[in-house]
Design an enzyme around this catalytic site. Structure first.
Site, short mmCIF file in Angstrom:
data_model
loop_
_atom_site.label_atom_id
_atom_site.label_comp_id
_atom_site.label_asym_id
_atom_site.label_seq_id
_atom_site.Cartn_x
_atom_site.Cartn_y
_atom_site.Cartn_z
N CYS A 45 0.77 -32.32 5.93
CA CYS A 45 0.54 -31.51 5.38
C CYS A 45 -0.55 -31.79 4.22
CB CYS A 45 1.47 -30.73 5.02
SG CYS A 45 2.42 -31.58 3.59
N HIS A 49 19.82 -46.13 -7.48
CA HIS A 49 17.69 -45.84 -7.90
C HIS A 49 17.41 -45.55 -6.88
CE1 HIS A 49 19.02 -49.36 -11.80
NE2 HIS A 49 19.09 -47.54 -12.27
N PHE A 53 14.54 -59.10 -11.64
CA PHE A 53 13.30 -58.60 -12.25
C PHE A 53 14.13 -59.44 -13.77
CE2 PHE A 53 13.07 -53.93 -11.99
CZ PHE A 53 11.79 -54.08 -10.97
N GLN A 63 22.18 -50.93 -7.89
CA GLN A 63 20.79 -50.82 -8.06
C GLN A 63 20.25 -50.84 -7.59
OE1 GLN A 63 21.31 -52.06 -13.09
NE2 GLN A 63 23.15 -53.23 -12.19
N CYS A 94 5.67 -31.23 1.43
CA CYS A 94 6.73 -30.43 2.76
C CYS A 94 8.04 -31.08 2.98
CB CYS A 94 6.14 -29.62 3.84
SG CYS A 94 5.67 -32.04 4.63
N ASN A 148 27.34 -64.15 -11.75
CA ASN A 148 26.58 -64.02 -12.22
C ASN A 148 25.98 -65.31 -12.82
OD1 ASN A 148 24.03 -61.88 -12.48
ND2 ASN A 148 23.63 -61.90 -14.32
P1 NAD Z 1 18.19 -58.03 -13.04
O1 NAD Z 1 16.63 -58.65 -12.35
O2 NAD Z 1 17.88 -57.74 -14.24
O3 NAD Z 1 19.33 -59.45 -13.49
C1 NAD Z 1 19.71 -59.64 -12.33
C2 NAD Z 1 20.55 -61.19 -13.08
O4 NAD Z 1 20.95 -61.57 -11.47
C3 NAD Z 1 19.55 -61.75 -13.51
O5 NAD Z 1 20.99 -61.61 -14.77
C4 NAD Z 1 20.19 -63.59 -12.29
O6 NAD Z 1 20.64 -64.40 -13.37
C5 NAD Z 1 20.97 -63.11 -11.67
N1 NAD Z 1 21.31 -63.76 -10.53
C6 NAD Z 1 19.62 -63.53 -9.68
N2 NAD Z 1 19.90 -63.99 -8.26
C7 NAD Z 1 21.58 -64.26 -8.29
C8 NAD Z 1 22.85 -65.36 -7.01
N3 NAD Z 1 22.17 -65.14 -5.96
N4 NAD Z 1 23.74 -65.11 -7.35
C9 NAD Z 1 23.76 -64.82 -8.99
N5 NAD Z 1 23.59 -64.33 -9.70
C10 NAD Z 1 22.27 -64.21 -9.49
O7 NAD Z 1 18.62 -57.06 -12.17
P2 NAD Z 1 19.28 -55.57 -12.70
O8 NAD Z 1 20.52 -55.60 -13.41
O9 NAD Z 1 20.30 -55.38 -10.88
O10 NAD Z 1 18.55 -55.07 -13.29
C11 NAD Z 1 17.44 -54.48 -12.70
C12 NAD Z 1 16.06 -53.42 -11.99
O11 NAD Z 1 15.62 -53.45 -10.93
C13 NAD Z 1 17.79 -52.70 -11.35
O12 NAD Z 1 17.19 -51.12 -11.82
C14 NAD Z 1 17.08 -52.47 -9.76
O13 NAD Z 1 17.12 -51.37 -9.66
C15 NAD Z 1 15.48 -53.31 -9.64
N6 NAD Z 1 15.41 -54.21 -8.67
C16 NAD Z 1 15.99 -54.01 -7.46
C17 NAD Z 1 15.53 -54.64 -6.63
C18 NAD Z 1 16.51 -55.20 -5.40
O14 NAD Z 1 16.52 -53.83 -4.52
N7 NAD Z 1 16.30 -55.67 -4.35
C19 NAD Z 1 14.71 -56.32 -6.46
C20 NAD Z 1 14.23 -55.90 -8.40
C21 NAD Z 1 14.68 -54.82 -9.32
#
Ligand code: NAD
Length: 244
Positions: free
Chosen positions: A157, A125, A39, A107, A136, A218
């Site tokens: 259903c 999540h 995101f 998450q 159902c 990160n």
């Molecule tokens: P976020 O998008 O807020 O943050 C992601 C972080 O990961 C960023 O700071 C980015 O710089 C870092 N990042 C990205 N790729 C990386 C890598 N390869 N190595 C190291 N760092 C990396 O994500 P969040 O904190 O998880 O919050 C977003 C919300 O959106 C969550 O609640 C989640 O449920 C949902 N979401 C889930 C998915 C999924 O299931 N794959 C995808 C998008 C969003």
């Protein structure tokens, strides 16, 4: 991997060697190397497209008031059926098989940790792999959603189907949250990766950790950077692959 990161690998391995209960807490950045956009990262949904807020498109209000719009975004923005586990997921599954990793708290909603082989996974999540009929209760996978158009209806259903995902405005499943809190509180090493740590209450779990070894991997900065014993601005997949 950056030279600075490479020089930290022996220290991280030693920390893992001297730990019995490693817990990993992750977010969307864990799956970007599988081709699923995050995101808030540099190519994230929030950064690239700002026409309509993802907070609204993934909200309970949107599901109730504008179902067509909700499922259009869900199908085209949240479902990645061809995504496969990457080095991060595989390393964490290896760590669990080797007895080091006690739990993965995620998450993410993509199911890739389980696909990689991790068993002890707490999905804060929910998961796009599960979609259920509001009438159902019958459960459908993501390919069922992708095979249809518009608002999905239960073939049994006729009820409305919705994702088993915690939408904006909805509360977390308390059983899952409590298990995740227990895992974090009992950890002797907490590795956080691929999360901006901005989504609450999930991110607050990191603040609950009282152990000595807190590692954050990160690309971007997080509000917990100053609390970390080791802070790495590099690929979570490459780093985890090197230490497990
Ligand atoms: P976020 O998008 O807020 O943050 C992601 C972080 O990961 C960023 O700071 C980015 O710089 C870092 N990042 C990205 N790729 C990386 C890598 N390869 N190595 C190291 N760092 C990396 O994500 P969040 O904190 O998880 O919050 C977003 C919300 O959106 C969550 O609640 C989640 O449920 C949902 N979401 C889930 C998915 C999924 O299931 N794959 C995808 C998008 C969003």
């Amino acid at each position: 991997m950056k030279n600075e990161t490479l020089s930290l690998i022996p220290r991280l391995k030693e920390m893992v060697d001297h730990s019995d209960r490693v817990v990993f807490f992750g977010g969307a950045g864990v799956s970007t190397e599988s081709g699923i956009p995050d995101f808030r990262g540099s190519k994230g949904i929030y950064t690239v497209s700002r026409q309509e807020s993802p907070e609204y498109l993934l909200s309970h209000t949107c599901l109730v008031r504008e179902r067509e719009k909700f499922f259009d975004f869900y199908r085209n923005g949240m479902l990645y059926p061809s995504a496969r586990p990457n080095a991060a997921h595989l390393a964490l599954a290896r760590g669990e098989a080797n007895g080091k990793i006690k739990a993965v708290v995620t998450q993410n909603i993509d199911g890739l940790h389980q696909e990689a082989g991790s068993k002890s996974v707490f999905e804060l999540h929910g998961s796009v792999k599960r979609n259920f009929c509001e009438s159902c209760g019958k459960v459908y996978d993501d390919s069922f959603i992708l095979s249809g158009k518009g608002v999905p209806r239960c073939p049994s259903c006729g009820g409305l189907i919705r994702p088993d995902v915690v939408l904006y405005e909805e509360g977390l499943d308390m059983t899952v949250l409590n298990s995740a809190v227990d895992a974090v509180l009992s950890a002797d090493m907490l590795i956080v990766g691929g999360s901006s740590l901005l989504v609450q209450p999930a991110a607050s779990l990191v603040g609950m950790y009282r152990g000595k070894k807190l590692v954050i991997i990160n690309y971007g900065h997080t509000p917990y950077d100053d609390s970390a014993d080791v802070r790495i601005y590099d690929s979570v997949g490459e780093v985890l692959d090197a230490i497990f």
